[in-house]
Design a protein around this motif. Structure first.
Motif, PDB file in Angstrom:
ATOM      1  N   LEU A 158       2.603   8.507   1.012  1.00  0.00           N
ATOM      2  CA  LEU A 158       1.854   7.504   0.252  1.00  0.00           C
ATOM      3  C   LEU A 158       1.965   7.750  -1.249  1.00  0.00           C
ATOM      4  N   GLU A 159       1.821   8.998  -1.639  1.00  0.00           N
ATOM      5  CA  GLU A 159       1.891   9.313  -3.060  1.00  0.00           C
ATOM      6  C   GLU A 159       3.254   8.956  -3.634  1.00  0.00           C
ATOM      7  N   LEU A 160       4.312   9.224  -2.892  1.00  0.00           N
ATOM      8  CA  LEU A 160       5.648   8.894  -3.371  1.00  0.00           C
ATOM      9  C   LEU A 160       5.836   7.393  -3.505  1.00  0.00           C
ATOM     10  N   LEU A 161       5.358   6.650  -2.503  1.00  0.00           N
ATOM     11  CA  LEU A 161       5.526   5.194  -2.542  1.00  0.00           C
ATOM     12  C   LEU A 161       4.714   4.562  -3.671  1.00  0.00           C
ATOM     13  N   LEU A 162       3.472   5.001  -3.830  1.00  0.00           N
ATOM     14  CA  LEU A 162       2.619   4.403  -4.855  1.00  0.00           C
ATOM     15  C   LEU A 162       3.063   4.793  -6.265  1.00  0.00           C
ATOM     16  N   THR A 163       3.644   5.961  -6.407  1.00  0.00           N
ATOM     17  CA  THR A 163       4.107   6.390  -7.725  1.00  0.00           C
ATOM     18  C   THR A 163       5.269   5.539  -8.218  1.00  0.00           C
ATOM     19  N   LEU A 164       6.073   5.033  -7.283  1.00  0.00           N
ATOM     20  CA  LEU A 164       7.240   4.239  -7.669  1.00  0.00           C
ATOM     21  C   LEU A 164       6.860   2.929  -8.360  1.00  0.00           C
ATOM     22  N   ALA A 165       5.612   2.497  -8.218  1.00  0.00           N
ATOM     23  CA  ALA A 165       5.196   1.239  -8.840  1.00  0.00           C
ATOM     24  C   ALA A 165       5.020   1.365 -10.350  1.00  0.00           C
ATOM     25  N   GLY A 166       4.923   2.586 -10.865  1.00  0.00           N
ATOM     26  CA  GLY A 166       4.767   2.759 -12.304  1.00  0.00           C
ATOM     27  C   GLY A 166       3.392   3.272 -12.686  1.00  0.00           C
ATOM     28  N   ASP A 167       3.293   3.810 -13.887  1.00  0.00           N
ATOM     29  CA  ASP A 167       2.036   4.395 -14.338  1.00  0.00           C
ATOM     30  C   ASP A 167       0.982   3.351 -14.670  1.00  0.00           C
ATOM     31  N   PHE A 181     -11.625  10.339   8.788  1.00  0.00           N
ATOM     32  CA  PHE A 181     -10.399  11.036   9.173  1.00  0.00           C
ATOM     33  C   PHE A 181      -9.167  10.187   8.871  1.00  0.00           C
ATOM     34  N   LEU A 182      -9.224   8.895   9.172  1.00  0.00           N
ATOM     35  CA  LEU A 182      -8.075   8.022   8.953  1.00  0.00           C
ATOM     36  C   LEU A 182      -7.855   7.701   7.473  1.00  0.00           C
ATOM     37  N   SER A 183      -8.924   7.599   6.704  1.00  0.00           N
ATOM     38  CA  SER A 183      -8.789   7.245   5.290  1.00  0.00           C
ATOM     39  C   SER A 183      -8.631   8.452   4.377  1.00  0.00           C
ATOM     40  N   ASP A 184      -8.731   9.661   4.924  1.00  0.00           N
ATOM     41  CA  ASP A 184      -8.650  10.857   4.092  1.00  0.00           C
ATOM     42  C   ASP A 184      -7.321  10.983   3.342  1.00  0.00           C
ATOM     43  N   PRO A 185      -6.148  10.704   3.966  1.00  0.00           N
ATOM     44  CA  PRO A 185      -4.897  10.801   3.180  1.00  0.00           C
ATOM     45  C   PRO A 185      -4.886   9.898   1.957  1.00  0.00           C
ATOM     46  N   TYR A 186      -5.465   8.698   2.072  1.00  0.00           N
ATOM     47  CA  TYR A 186      -5.540   7.802   0.913  1.00  0.00           C
ATOM     48  C   TYR A 186      -6.531   8.309  -0.122  1.00  0.00           C
ATOM     49  N   CYS A 187      -7.666   8.820   0.336  1.00  0.00           N
ATOM     50  CA  CYS A 187      -8.694   9.280  -0.590  1.00  0.00           C
ATOM     51  C   CYS A 187      -8.299  10.573  -1.313  1.00  0.00           C
ATOM     52  N   ARG A 188      -7.342  11.312  -0.776  1.00  0.00           N
ATOM     53  CA  ARG A 188      -6.903  12.544  -1.422  1.00  0.00           C
ATOM     54  C   ARG A 188      -5.800  12.305  -2.444  1.00  0.00           C
ATOM     55  N   LEU A 189      -5.416  11.061  -2.638  1.00  0.00           N
ATOM     56  CA  LEU A 189      -4.424  10.756  -3.672  1.00  0.00           C
ATOM     57  C   LEU A 189      -5.030  10.962  -5.057  1.00  0.00           C
ATOM     58  N   PRO A 190      -4.211  11.197  -6.057  1.00  0.00           N
ATOM     59  CA  PRO A 190      -4.748  11.314  -7.425  1.00  0.00           C
ATOM     60  C   PRO A 190      -5.522  10.070  -7.836  1.00  0.00           C
ATOM     61  N   ASN A 191      -6.559  10.253  -8.617  1.00  0.00           N
ATOM     62  CA  ASN A 191      -7.428   9.144  -9.005  1.00  0.00           C
ATOM     63  C   ASN A 191      -6.682   8.062  -9.779  1.00  0.00           C
ATOM     64  N   GLU A 192      -5.650   8.430 -10.534  1.00  0.00           N
ATOM     65  CA  GLU A 192      -4.946   7.430 -11.328  1.00  0.00           C
ATOM     66  C   GLU A 192      -4.148   6.458 -10.464  1.00  0.00           C
ATOM     67  N   LEU A 193      -3.925   6.808  -9.187  1.00  0.00           N
ATOM     68  CA  LEU A 193      -3.206   5.891  -8.303  1.00  0.00           C
ATOM     69  C   LEU A 193      -4.129   4.889  -7.627  1.00  0.00           C
ATOM     70  N   ARG A 194      -5.415   5.163  -7.650  1.00  0.00           N
ATOM     71  CA  ARG A 194      -6.384   4.270  -7.016  1.00  0.00           C
ATOM     72  C   ARG A 194      -7.179   3.518  -8.074  1.00  0.00           C
ATOM     73  N   LEU A 195      -7.623   2.337  -7.690  1.00  0.00           N
ATOM     74  CA  LEU A 195      -8.337   1.493  -8.641  1.00  0.00           C
ATOM     75  C   LEU A 195      -9.674   2.113  -9.037  1.00  0.00           C
TER      76      LEU A 195
END
Length: 295
Positions: free
Chosen positions: A135-144, A39-53
């Motif tokens: 989270l998606e907005l913050l992580l996207t700012l780091a670049g592609d 439940f707590l990690s679901d917002p992170y896991c639902r991010l697009p795959n390209e944002l996660r390692l």
């Protein structure tokens, strides 16, 4: 009760509350592997795959030291246990305080406990719903060219702090209502400060939100502005009722052989209850009838 008896009762209720939190922590510890962590990690896991390692769809949080996993599980279990056992230890607090309260104070206390619990829950739910977008907005700012592998300790701490920040921020309008009910803060003061309240609410949301992105900030500030406007209108209603009650008490606070403090003028009669207006008119009539009927 004597002072020793009060201290003994306080000790017993604190002990019962701590026992309930301990049992809740055990439940949270067991629940950790059966849906709580998911439940707590679901917002992170639902991010697009390209944002996660892990680009293959796998979603895992990283722990960097040996005891990090144990301490993290205990921390999450304690927080969950405190929330799960809150009805019991809140009742213990209520049972200790209520013998010293008057009837109207008990009524207000119950209302504020229900309202504060509801507002905290609504704030936490709103924070969880907006967490993924923030989270998606913050992580996207780091670049592609950047992919993230978040540690479990930092990410879960971030999620919990965001839930608590939203929940507590929704309590601030309720404090304004409480201050109005005890006579410290009037409707006129809130009305004059409405623009400043709304402006400071936006500034508060900008500093309090852990993400500090515009989306999360507006998600907190918008509902808070609406809640503050509701608090202002409640203060308006309370002050009007308080003024009406004060007028009636002032009218009744005279002896039988004293004249009424009200003047029989149109402005005074408009604010006087109809029954009392009729009494005043009858008192103005001579004992033998109106002047135009007397010979």
């Amino acid at each position: 009760m004597s002072l020793i008896a009060h201290l003994t009762e306080l000790r017993n209720r604190v002990a019962k509350s701590l026992l309930a939190i301990a049992l809740g922590t055990v439940v949270g510890f067991l629940w950790y592997d059966h849906g709580l962590l998911t439940f707590l990690s679901d917002p992170y896991c639902r991010l697009p795959n390209e944002l996660r390692l892990q680009g293959d769809g796998d979603c895992r949080l990283v722990v960097l030291d040996v005891f990090g996993g144990v301490l993290l599980r205990l921390k999450i279990a304690f927080i969950a246990g405190t929330v799960l056992s809150s009805p019991f230890w809140l009742y213990q607090l209520w049972a200790f305080v209520t013998p010293g309260l008057k009837r109207n104070e008990k009524r207000y206390t119950i209302g504020f406990v229900v309202a504060s619990t509801t507002l905290f829950a609504l704030g936490s739910v709103l924070a969880y719903l907006t967490l993924r977008k923030g989270l998606e907005l913050l992580l996207t700012l780091a670049g592609d060219e950047v992919a993230f592998q978040l540690t479990a300790e930092l990410y879960l701490g971030f999620v919990i702090s965001l839930l608590i920040a939203f929940g507590l921020s929704f309590e601030l309008p309720l404090i304004a209502v409480a201050l109005n009910l005890v006579g410290v803060l009037s409707y006129q003061a809130l009305k004059k400060s409405r623009r400043w309240i709304f402006f400071l609410t936006i500034v508060f949301a900008a500093f309090v939100t852990p993400t500090q992105d515009p989306f999360t900030m507006l998600a907190m500030a918008g509902p808070m502005v609406l809640l503050f406007e509701m608090a202002i209108q409640i203060a308006r209603f309370v002050d009007r009722r308080r003024a009406r009650r004060a007028d009636l008490e002032h009218f009744h606070d005279v002896d039988d052989d004293e004249a009424s403090p009200l003047d029989a003028t149109p402005s005074a009669l408009e604010t006087t209850p109809p029954a009392y207006v009729d009494d005043l008119r009858r008192e103005d009539q001579p004992a033998d009838g109106p002047a135009h009927t007397r010979g």
